[in-house]
Design an enzyme around this catalytic site. Structure first.
Site, PDB file in Angstrom:
ATOM      1  N   GLN A   1      61.391  42.478 -75.663  1.00  0.00           N
ATOM      2  CA  GLN A   1      61.377  43.451 -74.447  1.00  0.00           C
ATOM      3  C   GLN A   1      61.933  43.204 -73.157  1.00  0.00           C
ATOM      4  O   GLN A   1      62.700  43.839 -72.647  1.00  0.00           O
ATOM      5  CB  GLN A   1      59.907  43.320 -73.814  1.00  0.00           C
ATOM      6  CG  GLN A   1      59.129  43.724 -74.653  1.00  0.00           C
ATOM      7  CD  GLN A   1      58.232  42.601 -75.277  1.00  0.00           C
ATOM      8  OE1 GLN A   1      58.678  41.795 -75.823  1.00  0.00           O
ATOM      9  NE2 GLN A   1      56.360  42.059 -75.547  1.00  0.00           N
TER      10      GLN A   1
ATOM     11  N   ARG B   1      53.431  49.757 -73.360  1.00  0.00           N
ATOM     12  CA  ARG B   1      52.947  48.978 -73.781  1.00  0.00           C
ATOM     13  C   ARG B   1      53.328  48.728 -72.322  1.00  0.00           C
ATOM     14  O   ARG B   1      54.228  49.101 -71.606  1.00  0.00           O
ATOM     15  CB  ARG B   1      54.100  47.123 -74.667  1.00  0.00           C
ATOM     16  CG  ARG B   1      55.193  47.422 -75.151  1.00  0.00           C
ATOM     17  CD  ARG B   1      56.113  47.913 -73.582  1.00  0.00           C
ATOM     18  NE  ARG B   1      55.910  46.529 -73.609  1.00  0.00           N
ATOM     19  CZ  ARG B   1      56.529  46.884 -71.570  1.00  0.00           C
ATOM     20  NH1 ARG B   1      57.702  47.109 -71.131  1.00  0.00           N
ATOM     21  NH2 ARG B   1      56.511  45.254 -70.846  1.00  0.00           N
ATOM     22  N   GLY B   2      53.019  46.842 -71.270  1.00  0.00           N
ATOM     23  CA  GLY B   2      52.671  46.803 -70.227  1.00  0.00           C
ATOM     24  C   GLY B   2      51.486  46.781 -69.837  1.00  0.00           C
ATOM     25  O   GLY B   2      50.496  48.230 -69.694  1.00  0.00           O
TER      26      GLY B   2
ATOM     27  N   ASP C   1      48.778  40.758 -67.440  1.00  0.00           N
ATOM     28  CA  ASP C   1      48.237  41.162 -67.269  1.00  0.00           C
ATOM     29  C   ASP C   1      47.076  40.578 -67.685  1.00  0.00           C
ATOM     30  O   ASP C   1      45.519  42.187 -67.878  1.00  0.00           O
ATOM     31  CB  ASP C   1      48.509  41.357 -69.267  1.00  0.00           C
ATOM     32  CG  ASP C   1      49.637  41.788 -69.790  1.00  0.00           C
ATOM     33  OD1 ASP C   1      49.363  43.057 -70.202  1.00  0.00           O
ATOM     34  OD2 ASP C   1      50.721  40.874 -69.379  1.00  0.00           O
TER      35      ASP C   1
ATOM     36  N   ARG D   1      43.750  46.567 -77.426  1.00  0.00           N
ATOM     37  CA  ARG D   1      44.223  45.579 -77.444  1.00  0.00           C
ATOM     38  C   ARG D   1      43.421  45.013 -76.257  1.00  0.00           C
ATOM     39  O   ARG D   1      42.911  45.337 -75.935  1.00  0.00           O
ATOM     40  CB  ARG D   1      45.465  45.972 -76.404  1.00  0.00           C
ATOM     41  CG  ARG D   1      47.155  46.143 -77.678  1.00  0.00           C
ATOM     42  CD  ARG D   1      48.345  46.105 -77.061  1.00  0.00           C
ATOM     43  NE  ARG D   1      49.007  45.225 -76.630  1.00  0.00           N
ATOM     44  CZ  ARG D   1      49.483  44.345 -76.760  1.00  0.00           C
ATOM     45  NH1 ARG D   1      50.573  45.168 -76.371  1.00  0.00           N
ATOM     46  NH2 ARG D   1      50.730  43.759 -76.636  1.00  0.00           N
TER      47      ARG D   1
ATOM     48  N   LYS E   1      53.001  37.695 -70.632  1.00  0.00           N
ATOM     49  CA  LYS E   1      53.370  37.056 -71.803  1.00  0.00           C
ATOM     50  C   LYS E   1      53.924  35.999 -72.212  1.00  0.00           C
ATOM     51  O   LYS E   1      54.071  35.347 -71.879  1.00  0.00           O
ATOM     52  CB  LYS E   1      54.630  38.391 -71.968  1.00  0.00           C
ATOM     53  CG  LYS E   1      55.699  38.371 -73.374  1.00  0.00           C
ATOM     54  CD  LYS E   1      54.432  39.240 -74.172  1.00  0.00           C
ATOM     55  CE  LYS E   1      54.318  40.295 -73.801  1.00  0.00           C
ATOM     56  NZ  LYS E   1      53.163  40.856 -75.189  1.00  0.00           N
TER      57      LYS E   1
END
Length: 358
Positions: free
Chosen positions: A205, A54-55, A246, A96, A257
Site C-alpha cells: 500500500q 481498504r482503509g 484501524d 473484515r 497495519k
C-alpha cells in the site's frame, strides 16, 4: 489551511451516484484507475474482503452505502424487509474483523432505521445517513490535518523529514486522509522537506498507493523497504513517524497495519516522535486494551506470491495484517475531537466526552 487543502484535492476513492456505489479499484493502482459499480450489499462486502476498498474509514463509509443498496432491494421485494435486512448487516459485519469503523457505521445505519418516524421514507433516511457519514469523515480529515500540523509546529522547526506506513490518505478515507492528511497539511505549510514511505508488505500500500498520492501532488517522496525504517530514523533526520489506526482501545493502544508496532519501538529508541491520526469513529471504548482486539490474518498466498507469481519457497506462511502498538509508545493521538498526548485510559475517556472541533 482548509481552503488550501480543498484546492489541492486530486484523489477520491468513493463515489455515490446514479443509485449505485462506485469504488476505485485499489488493487490496480497505480497502473490503472478503474471504477467498479456496486448495486448490492453482497458486491460491496466482496469488495471489502478482496481489498478493492481498504482503509478503516473508507470501509465504514462503503458499508453505510451498502446498507442503502440492501434496503432498496429488500423494500422492493416486499414482506418484512427490515427483518430481511439483518442478513445484509451480518454479511457486511463478516467482511473484515479489525477495523472498528465498519461496525460503527453499520450500528449508526441500524440506529437511523430504528428512528424513522411513521409515514416517513425509510430509504431516503438511510441514504441521508450514509451521505452524512461520508461528509463527516471528510470534515474530520480537515480538522485532524490542522491539529496534526499544529502539533508538528509546536515540537520541531522547519523543514523536516517525516516517515509514514501503509496508506492513510484520500484512498483510505472519505476525504484527504488521516495521517496522510497531516502530511499534506504540513507540506502546504512549508514544514516538510521529504517524506519517507514504507513499501508496506505484502499488499504494498505504501509503494502503490501512498507514493502515488504524494507524487501526484508534488510532495517529495522517497520509497523504502519496511526493514530500512530504523536505519532511516538513525541517519536521515526523521522527526516524526505519522501513522493511522484501524482501532483504538480505551487505554490508547492501537491496531494498525502490520509493521506499525516495530516502527513505534524504533521511534522510541531513536528519539523520533510517534503520531497516530484517526477519527473518533476508530475509537472503541468497549475494549480495555489492545489485547482484546481481533487481529485479521489473511491467506498465505499474499506472502508467497506477487500478482499470482510465486516469489518464495512453498512453505507455511504467517500473514497477520495488523499488529497492536501499546499506548506507552505513542506520543500523540490526533482526532477531530482534539489531541491526546501520552495517551492512557483517563485521557481517552476525557477525549470521548468532548464535542467535535469542526
Amino acid at each position: 489551511m482548509r481552503d488550501r487543502l480543498l484546492a489541492a484535492e486530486k484523489v477520491k476513492a468513493i463515489d455515490w451516484r446514479d443509485s449505485a456505489l462506485y469504488l476505485l479499484d485499489q488493487r490496480a493502482l497505480p497502473f490503472e484507475e478503474t471504477w467498479i459499480a456496486h448495486h448490492s450489499a453482497a458486491e460491496v462486502a466482496e469488495s471489502i474482503r478482496s481489498m478493492v476498498v481498504r482503509g478503516a474509514p473508507a470501509i465504514g463509509i462503503s458499508a453505510a452505502y451498502a446498507v442503502v443498496l440492501a434496503a432498496r432491494m429488500r423494500f422492493a421485494a416486499g414482506g418484512d424487509w427490515v427483518a430481511a435486512l439483518e442478513e445484509d448487516f451480518a454479511l457486511l459485519v463478516g467482511s473484515r474483523p479489525t477495523a472498528v469503523n465498519l461496525f460503527w457505521a453499520l450500528n449508526r445505519m441500524r440506529e437511523r432505521l430504528e428512528r424513522v418516524k411513521e409515514h416517513a421514507d425509510p430509504l431516503a433516511a438511510l441514504e441521508a445517513e450514509a451521505l452524512a457519514i461520508h461528509e463527516s469523515d471528510r470534515e474530520a480529515n480537515l480538522t485532524m490535518a490542522q491539529l496534526g500540523v499544529d502539533l508538528i509546529r509546536r515540537h520541531q522547526g522547519n523543514p523536516q523529514a517525516l516517515l509514514t506506513h501503509c496508506n492513510t490518505g484520500a484512498l483510505a478515507t472519505g476525504g484527504f486522509g488521516t495521517a496522510l492528511g497531516v502530511v499534506r497539511g504540513a507540506w502546504l505549510e512549508g514544514m516538510v522537506e521529504r517524506v519517507y514511505v514504507d513499501e508496506t508488505r505484502p499488499w504494498l500500500q505504501g509503494s502503490r498507493l501512498t507514493a502515488w498520492e504524494l507524487a501526484n501532488e508534488g510532495i517529495p517522496v522517497i520509497l523504502n523497504a519496511d526493514a530500512a525504517a530504523a536505519h532511516i530514523m538513525k541517519t536521515k533526520g526523521v522527526t516524526w513517524v505519522v501513522v493511522g489506526a484501524d482501532r483504538i482501545t480505551a487505554n490508547g493502544d492501537i491496531a494498525s497495519k502490520i509493521g506499525t508496532y516495530q516502527l513505534a519501538v524504533n521511534a522510541m529508541h531513536h528519539g523520533v516522535r510517534f503520531m497516530v491520526v484517526a477519527a473518533s469513529s476508530s475509537i472503541d471504548m468497549s475494549l480495555a486494551s489492545g489485547e482484546d482486539i481481533t487481529l485479521e490474518e489473511r491467506e498465505a498466498s499474499e506472502l508467497l506470491e506477487l500478482g499470482g507469481t510465486p516469489v518464495g519457497a512453498q512453505v507455511e506462511a504467517f500473514n497477520p495484517v495488523f499488529d497492536v502498538t501499546p499506548a506507552d509508545l505513542i506520543d500523540a493521538i490526533v482526532t477531530e475531537k482534539g489531541i491526546v498526548e501520552r495517551p492512557d485510559s483517563a485521557k481517552m475517556a476525557q477525549l470521548m466526552c468532548r464535542k467535535r472541533l469542526h
